[in-house]
Design a protein around this motif. Structure first.
Motif, PDB file in Angstrom:
ATOM      1  N   UNK A  56      52.981  31.985  46.304  1.00  0.00           N
ATOM      2  CA  UNK A  56      53.743  31.500  45.160  1.00  0.00           C
ATOM      3  C   UNK A  56      52.801  31.346  43.977  1.00  0.00           C
ATOM      4  N   UNK A  57      53.378  31.375  42.800  1.00  0.00           N
ATOM      5  CA  UNK A  57      52.599  31.203  41.568  1.00  0.00           C
ATOM      6  C   UNK A  57      53.532  30.721  40.477  1.00  0.00           C
ATOM      7  N   UNK A  58      53.042  29.897  39.572  1.00  0.00           N
ATOM      8  CA  UNK A  58      53.872  29.493  38.431  1.00  0.00           C
ATOM      9  C   UNK A  58      54.046  30.663  37.474  1.00  0.00           C
ATOM     10  N   UNK A 323      57.142  36.692  34.814  1.00  0.00           N
ATOM     11  CA  UNK A 323      56.863  36.803  36.250  1.00  0.00           C
ATOM     12  C   UNK A 323      56.700  38.276  36.584  1.00  0.00           C
ATOM     13  N   UNK A 324      56.058  38.586  37.721  1.00  0.00           N
ATOM     14  CA  UNK A 324      55.963  39.988  38.131  1.00  0.00           C
ATOM     15  C   UNK A 324      57.355  40.580  38.356  1.00  0.00           C
ATOM     16  N   UNK A 325      57.516  41.827  37.974  1.00  0.00           N
ATOM     17  CA  UNK A 325      58.813  42.472  38.134  1.00  0.00           C
ATOM     18  C   UNK A 325      59.212  42.571  39.598  1.00  0.00           C
ATOM     19  N   UNK A 372      57.531  27.119  41.197  1.00  0.00           N
ATOM     20  CA  UNK A 372      56.672  27.941  42.047  1.00  0.00           C
ATOM     21  C   UNK A 372      57.487  29.150  42.512  1.00  0.00           C
ATOM     22  N   UNK A 373      57.168  30.289  41.932  1.00  0.00           N
ATOM     23  CA  UNK A 373      57.926  31.516  42.187  1.00  0.00           C
ATOM     24  C   UNK A 373      57.270  32.267  43.335  1.00  0.00           C
ATOM     25  N   UNK A 392      48.941  30.646  44.197  1.00  0.00           N
ATOM     26  CA  UNK A 392      48.050  31.546  43.464  1.00  0.00           C
ATOM     27  C   UNK A 392      47.895  31.030  42.046  1.00  0.00           C
ATOM     28  N   UNK A 393      46.910  31.576  41.363  1.00  0.00           N
ATOM     29  CA  UNK A 393      46.764  31.289  39.950  1.00  0.00           C
ATOM     30  C   UNK A 393      47.806  32.083  39.173  1.00  0.00           C
ATOM     31  N   UNK A 394      48.120  31.596  37.985  1.00  0.00           N
ATOM     32  CA  UNK A 394      49.126  32.270  37.174  1.00  0.00           C
ATOM     33  C   UNK A 394      48.695  33.683  36.810  1.00  0.00           C
ATOM     34  N   UNK A 395      47.390  33.880  36.576  1.00  0.00           N
ATOM     35  CA  UNK A 395      46.919  35.213  36.204  1.00  0.00           C
ATOM     36  C   UNK A 395      47.039  36.181  37.365  1.00  0.00           C
ATOM     37  N   UNK A 396      46.900  35.666  38.603  1.00  0.00           N
ATOM     38  CA  UNK A 396      46.971  36.551  39.759  1.00  0.00           C
ATOM     39  C   UNK A 396      48.368  37.100  39.970  1.00  0.00           C
ATOM     40  N   UNK A 397      49.364  36.439  39.408  1.00  0.00           N
ATOM     41  CA  UNK A 397      50.730  36.922  39.572  1.00  0.00           C
ATOM     42  C   UNK A 397      50.967  38.218  38.827  1.00  0.00           C
ATOM     43  N   UNK A 398      50.105  38.504  37.857  1.00  0.00           N
ATOM     44  CA  UNK A 398      50.279  39.734  37.097  1.00  0.00           C
ATOM     45  C   UNK A 398      49.918  40.952  37.907  1.00  0.00           C
ATOM     46  N   UNK A 399      49.041  40.804  38.904  1.00  0.00           N
ATOM     47  CA  UNK A 399      48.620  41.953  39.714  1.00  0.00           C
ATOM     48  C   UNK A 399      49.675  42.221  40.777  1.00  0.00           C
TER      49      UNK A 399
END
Length: 410
Positions: A56-58, A323-325, A372-373, A392-399
């Motif tokens: 999960x990540x914000x 959020x990530x697609x 927390x998505x 996870x960190x918010x930046x890690x959600x982009x990957x």
């Protein structure tokens, strides 16, 4: 006398065969065996598996720019057919097919001698007309003095006046003929009207041109700058107008919005320009508004007729949620994301999505910054069930994360 054998569970007593009572003993043995088995079952009782792990990540929170996305076609801002405007034989072709030429460069020459002679003839007639006017003016002044001294009659002055006026008119006609001859002489030199690329020549040297009608010699196209024509939907038009009204921007200043263009083979939108034209009416059959952008094209990377991607930035948002697609699902009710609440229970949250921004999807509504998505392990996240969230960190959600297959049950 031989006695018969005694059956099992029977004994002889005083010469009589007596049956033993063994049932209570068997029941006692069976009860003891069952107790032992139950004790063994208590030692191997069922243990429920732990909650599945999910990542999960914000939501990512950052400033974004909203764009109108469209597709369009490039078009030249100027394209001219070069024609022979005077009759004559083509004397020379003074350029290479497909070459870039500057304004005023000579491209074709139509035999100029005849038109040069006509110009000289007209100039000579103009000189003669000027001399006639000069003589007629002097005679008129002389007749005026004589009439004042009553040396000649008034009719003589009237004749001198008429002669002067006719000479002046002839001079004007001669001057016009000189200009026409100069223009026709100039038409023998076909020059580039602006900077551009000249197409292949359509006639050959020595060919007679301009006989019955203007003969097309070639075509010149201006490539810098270049137009990009595209259409904007009626809904997008309303969005832009509402945003301009909200920000206090006059509708006329919408034409100053920047335009970004990218080819199909390019990454991003490397070509920058601005809006040049917005149509006054919406097409009723298509529900779109014609729009045109003006793009500088110094290296001539854009050619007329290209199919291009277009976007127009019209709004900025400081704290958008993204959020990530891959974390977004859809069903008959619309788009949704899975979130984990404070009790680590999965919830399905309906959301309204926006455009993509640097690989992330903008969430217009339905999500909060501290939610927390679920970004990975979506197959193991079932609404209403408890999970073990791995933050996870918010930046890690982009990957983009690879969905892990659930482990086989033991």
């Amino acid at each position: 006398m031989r006695l018969a054998p005694t059956p099992p569970h029977f004994v002889q007593s005083n010469g009589n065969i007596v049956r033993l009572r063994t049932a209570p003993l068997l029941r006692i043995a069976f009860a003891g065996f069952a107790f032992v088995n139950l004790s063994a079952c208590d030692q191997n009782s069922f243990v429920p598996p732990p909650p599945p792990k999910v990542e999960v990540a914000p939501p990512v929170q950052r400033a974004i720019t909203r764009y109108l996305d469209a597709t369009g076609n490039t078009a030249p801002i100027q394209t001219v057919d070069l024609v022979a405007r005077v009759q004559g034989f083509l004397q020379s072709i003074d350029y290479k097919d497909g070459a870039f030429v500057k304004k005023g460069t000579t491209l074709f020459t139509i035999e100029p001698e005849t038109y040069k002679l006509k110009l000289e003839q007209a100039q000579a007639a103009e000189v003669g007309a000027q001399a006639t006017v000069k003589q007629a003016e002097a005679d008129y002044k002389r007749q005026v003095e004589l009439v004042q001294r009553q040396a000649v009659s008034q009719s003589t002055l009237d004749t001198s006046t008429s002669t002067r006026d006719n000479a002046t008119s002839n001079l004007t006609q001669a001057q016009v003929n000189t200009k026409i001859a100069a223009v026709n002489y100039g038409y023998t030199n076909v020059a580039a009207p602006f900077d551009g690329i000249v197409s292949n020549h359509l006639v050959s040297v020595g060919e007679l041109v301009g006989v019955a009608s203007p003969t097309q010699l070639a075509t010149i196209v201006q490539l810098d700058p270049i137009y990009v024509n595209f259409n904007v939907s009626e809904q997008d038009v309303q969005r832009v107008r509402d945003e301009a009204r909200r920000r206090g921007i006059p509708i006329d200043e919408i034409r100053q919005l920047p335009v970004e263009v990218g080819l199909q083979t390019e990454t991003g939108y490397p070509h920058k320009g601005k809006l040049d034209y917005v149509g006054p009416t919406v097409n009723q059959s298509t529900g779109t508004l014609p729009v045109r952008g003006l793009i500088p094209n110094p290296d001539r990377a854009l050619l007329p007729g290209f199919y291009v991607r277009v976007r127009v930035p019209f709004d900025k948002q400081d704290n958008a949620l993204l959020v990530p697609d891959t974390a977004i699902g859809s069903d008959q009710a619309g788009r949704y994301v899975l979130v984990v609440n404070a009790d680590n229970v999965v919830e399905q949250r309906k959301v309204t999505t926006g455009p993509l921004d640097e690989g992330l999807r903008v969430i217009e509504s339905g999500l909060k910054a501290d939610d927390r998505v679920v970004t990975a392990g979506l197959l193991r996240a079932i609404p209403g069930q408890k999970v073990d969230p791995q933050l996870q960190k918010a930046e890690a959600a982009a990957a983009p994360s690879k969905e892990a297959a659930p482990a086989p049950a033991k």
